[in-house]
Design a protein around this motif. Structure first.
Motif, PDB file in Angstrom:
ATOM      1  N   VAL A 273       0.792  -1.235  -0.081  1.00 48.72           N
ATOM      2  CA  VAL A 273       0.110  -0.048  -0.040  1.00 48.72           C
ATOM      3  C   VAL A 273       0.989   1.222  -0.022  1.00 48.72           C
ATOM      4  O   VAL A 273       0.798   2.326  -0.912  1.00 48.72           O
ATOM      5  N   VAL A 274       1.912   1.086   0.949  1.00 50.48           N
ATOM      6  CA  VAL A 274       2.986   2.480   0.845  1.00 50.48           C
ATOM      7  C   VAL A 274       3.556   2.665  -0.452  1.00 50.48           C
ATOM      8  O   VAL A 274       3.814   3.685  -0.922  1.00 50.48           O
ATOM      9  N   ALA A 275       4.121   1.502  -1.030  1.00 52.82           N
ATOM     10  CA  ALA A 275       4.764   1.615  -2.208  1.00 52.82           C
ATOM     11  C   ALA A 275       3.866   2.107  -3.176  1.00 52.82           C
ATOM     12  O   ALA A 275       4.318   2.985  -4.039  1.00 52.82           O
ATOM     13  N   GLU A 276       2.573   1.705  -3.452  1.00 53.49           N
ATOM     14  CA  GLU A 276       1.813   2.172  -4.303  1.00 53.49           C
ATOM     15  C   GLU A 276       1.107   3.468  -4.005  1.00 53.49           C
ATOM     16  O   GLU A 276       0.361   4.092  -5.149  1.00 53.49           O
ATOM     17  N   THR A 277       1.340   4.072  -2.940  1.00 50.64           N
ATOM     18  CA  THR A 277       0.740   5.332  -2.681  1.00 50.64           C
ATOM     19  C   THR A 277       1.829   6.476  -2.849  1.00 50.64           C
ATOM     20  O   THR A 277       1.627   7.634  -3.246  1.00 50.64           O
TER      21      THR A 277
ATOM     22  N   PHE B 223       9.099   7.159   3.447  1.00 52.29           N
ATOM     23  CA  PHE B 223       7.615   6.813   3.612  1.00 52.29           C
ATOM     24  C   PHE B 223       7.369   5.655   4.177  1.00 52.29           C
ATOM     25  O   PHE B 223       6.518   5.161   4.887  1.00 52.29           O
ATOM     26  N   GLN B 224       8.405   4.563   3.896  1.00 50.98           N
ATOM     27  CA  GLN B 224       8.365   3.184   4.399  1.00 50.98           C
ATOM     28  C   GLN B 224       8.713   3.182   5.761  1.00 50.98           C
ATOM     29  O   GLN B 224       8.392   2.286   6.668  1.00 50.98           O
ATOM     30  N   SER B 225       9.783   3.962   6.150  1.00 51.63           N
ATOM     31  CA  SER B 225      10.300   3.884   7.373  1.00 51.63           C
ATOM     32  C   SER B 225       9.814   4.067   8.687  1.00 51.63           C
ATOM     33  O   SER B 225       9.856   3.624   9.776  1.00 51.63           O
ATOM     34  N   PRO B 226       8.928   5.313   8.757  1.00 50.44           N
ATOM     35  CA  PRO B 226       8.360   5.624   9.936  1.00 50.44           C
ATOM     36  C   PRO B 226       7.412   4.349  10.718  1.00 50.44           C
ATOM     37  O   PRO B 226       7.279   4.362  11.866  1.00 50.44           O
ATOM     38  N   TYR B 227       6.869   3.468   9.770  1.00 53.96           N
ATOM     39  CA  TYR B 227       6.216   2.307  10.753  1.00 53.96           C
ATOM     40  C   TYR B 227       7.206   1.702  11.598  1.00 53.96           C
ATOM     41  O   TYR B 227       6.851   1.250  12.562  1.00 53.96           O
TER      42      TYR B 227
ATOM     43  N   PHE C 273      16.489   6.623  13.182  1.00 54.63           N
ATOM     44  CA  PHE C 273      15.538   7.505  12.245  1.00 54.63           C
ATOM     45  C   PHE C 273      16.104   8.737  11.997  1.00 54.63           C
ATOM     46  O   PHE C 273      16.241   9.117  10.603  1.00 54.63           O
ATOM     47  N   GLY C 274      16.789   9.397  12.885  1.00 55.79           N
ATOM     48  CA  GLY C 274      17.442  10.728  12.675  1.00 55.79           C
ATOM     49  C   GLY C 274      18.523  10.736  11.640  1.00 55.79           C
ATOM     50  O   GLY C 274      18.748  11.446  10.858  1.00 55.79           O
ATOM     51  N   LEU C 275      19.322   9.545  11.627  1.00 54.61           N
ATOM     52  CA  LEU C 275      20.341   9.296  10.867  1.00 54.61           C
ATOM     53  C   LEU C 275      20.269   8.937   9.686  1.00 54.61           C
ATOM     54  O   LEU C 275      20.777   9.171   8.434  1.00 54.61           O
TER      55      LEU C 275
ATOM     56  N   THR D 160      11.165  -2.593   4.193  1.00 57.39           N
ATOM     57  CA  THR D 160      10.342  -2.662   2.960  1.00 57.39           C
ATOM     58  C   THR D 160      10.716  -1.680   1.932  1.00 57.39           C
ATOM     59  O   THR D 160      10.002  -1.681   0.873  1.00 57.39           O
ATOM     60  N   SER D 161      11.596  -0.798   2.118  1.00 59.43           N
ATOM     61  CA  SER D 161      11.796   0.327   1.342  1.00 59.43           C
ATOM     62  C   SER D 161      12.607  -0.425   0.194  1.00 59.43           C
ATOM     63  O   SER D 161      12.375  -0.188  -1.011  1.00 59.43           O
ATOM     64  N   LEU D 162      13.648  -1.031   0.452  1.00 61.71           N
ATOM     65  CA  LEU D 162      14.361  -1.636  -0.644  1.00 61.71           C
ATOM     66  C   LEU D 162      13.751  -2.638  -1.258  1.00 61.71           C
ATOM     67  O   LEU D 162      13.806  -2.611  -2.445  1.00 61.71           O
ATOM     68  N   PRO D 163      13.144  -3.583  -0.768  1.00 64.74           N
ATOM     69  CA  PRO D 163      12.276  -4.610  -1.558  1.00 64.74           C
ATOM     70  C   PRO D 163      11.375  -3.913  -2.355  1.00 64.74           C
ATOM     71  O   PRO D 163      11.180  -4.214  -3.681  1.00 64.74           O
ATOM     72  N   SER D 164      10.615  -2.846  -1.934  1.00 68.63           N
ATOM     73  CA  SER D 164       9.814  -2.288  -2.927  1.00 68.63           C
ATOM     74  C   SER D 164      10.329  -1.465  -4.052  1.00 68.63           C
ATOM     75  O   SER D 164       9.997  -1.391  -4.969  1.00 68.63           O
TER      76      SER D 164
END
Length: 340
Positions: free
Chosen positions: A3-7, A16-20, A182-184, A249-253
């Motif tokens: 859902v995130v990747a398609e949005t 956008f994938q990392s905050p989860y 996350f800050g880094l 999930t960001s890298l596989p996306s």
């Protein structure tokens, strides 16, 4: 993941994938705090701690009717105008028309192969390599021992020499480190991309594991080394959070396309929870037999997956989906292993 990747647009997937995963670790810290024996961690109050999760489910249930369909799904259904309208709501900067064209191009390529099931992906070298690399990338954190740290950090820190009264607070600190990670992650991801951030995180994890194992081996002769063990475990967790966790999930996306992503996400999830279950059941026996040295297999695996990631995962930073898939094609033609 899907859902995130398609949005979100491709170049911002990591952001956008990392905050989860930040929310996941902060929630774990909250859980460790309210599960403390002076808060809700007693037989009479424990049910309130367990039922607290219902609040998030109720919020999601109430918000669900207003969640939009993803632009990719709308394009698959032939609703081009509705997809463009959704992109205009989700984007700023007037790039929605260009992005719609890119998504349409991806779907045109998809129409030549049809729906990419597991069997279809296994029949073609390029798709098979894409599947295996994406599943591997999503599970690097499990190979590096994140499940063992999340579930047994209290016990393992105690065995490494940390005082019993300090263990719960140390565990909360482990979880809250994700805010630093996350800050880094944000500036590093913008500059280097998901693959390089993953490798940086794994290198930090490798160093932390090495120091942790050595300090544990010495803590009975030199009790002060327990503080080094605690610092090393903080380093291990920071590395896992910065690299494997925030890139999970960001890298596989980025490595997949809209046609292959649902299949990859499903089987990656199956592998993830299989590995998590295996660790959950086996690790207590490893701890009983080896104490804190039970992390040695994860240290070895962490070094191995660092090397594998450098050579196996294609670069995704500032690259289009077509360029990434061309890289898979080139790698699949060069690879000599019968697995690929």
């Amino acid at each position: 993941m899907v859902v995130v990747a398609e949005t979100t647009c491709r170049r911002k997937l990591g952001i956008f994938q990392s905050p989860y995963y930040v929310i996941l670790f902060v929630s774990s810290a909250v859980g460790a705090a309210i599960g403390y024996n002076k808060v809700l961690g007693t037989p009479t109050l424990w049910m309130w701690a367990v039922s607290a999760q219902e609040f998030a489910s109720i919020v999601y249930f109430c918000a669900y009717p207003w969640l939009p369909e993803t632009p990719v799904y709308l394009l698959k259904m032939g609703k081009v105008e509705e997809a463009l309208s959704t992109l205009r709501k989700l984007r700023v900067g007037g790039e929605e028309t260009l992005e719609l064209t890119i998504l349409q191009k991806e779907l045109e390529d998809r129409s030549q192969t049809g729906q990419l099931s597991f069997l279809k992906m296994m029949r073609e070298k390029r798709l098979r390599l894409q599947f295996l690399v994406a599943v591997y990338a999503m599970n690097t954190q499990q190979f590096a021992g994140i499940q063992a740290i999340l579930m047994y950090s209290d016990q393992i820190l105690y065995l490494a020499g940390v005082k019993y009264q300090q263990v719960s607070f140390a565990t909360i600190g482990l979880y809250l480190q994700v805010l630093l990670a996350f800050g880094l992650f944000i500036p590093l991801h913008r500059r280097l991309g998901s693959k390089k951030v993953l490798i940086i995180g794994l290198l930090i994890t490798d160093c932390g594991y090495l120091v942790f194992v050595i300090s544990h081996a010495l803590h009975e002769q030199s009790p002060w080394t327990s503080y080094i063990a605690l610092a090393a475990m903080l380093v291990v967790t920071l590395g896992l959070q910065l690299g494997p966790q925030l890139c999970m999930t960001s890298l596989p996306s980025e490595l997949t396309t809209s046609d292959s992503r649902p299949t990859v996400a499903f089987y990656s999830g199956c592998v993830f929870w299989t590995l998590a279950s295996f660790t959950s059941f086996v690790f207590p026996y490893s701890v009983e037999a080896w104490q804190a040295l039970a992390y040695v297999p994860f240290a070895i695996l962490s070094i191995l997956i660092t090397v594998i990631s450098i050579f196996l995962i294609p670069e995704t930073n500032n690259r289009t989906a077509a360029e990434i898939q061309a890289s898979f094609l080139e790698k699949s033609q060069q690879c000599m292993s019968p697995v690929f």
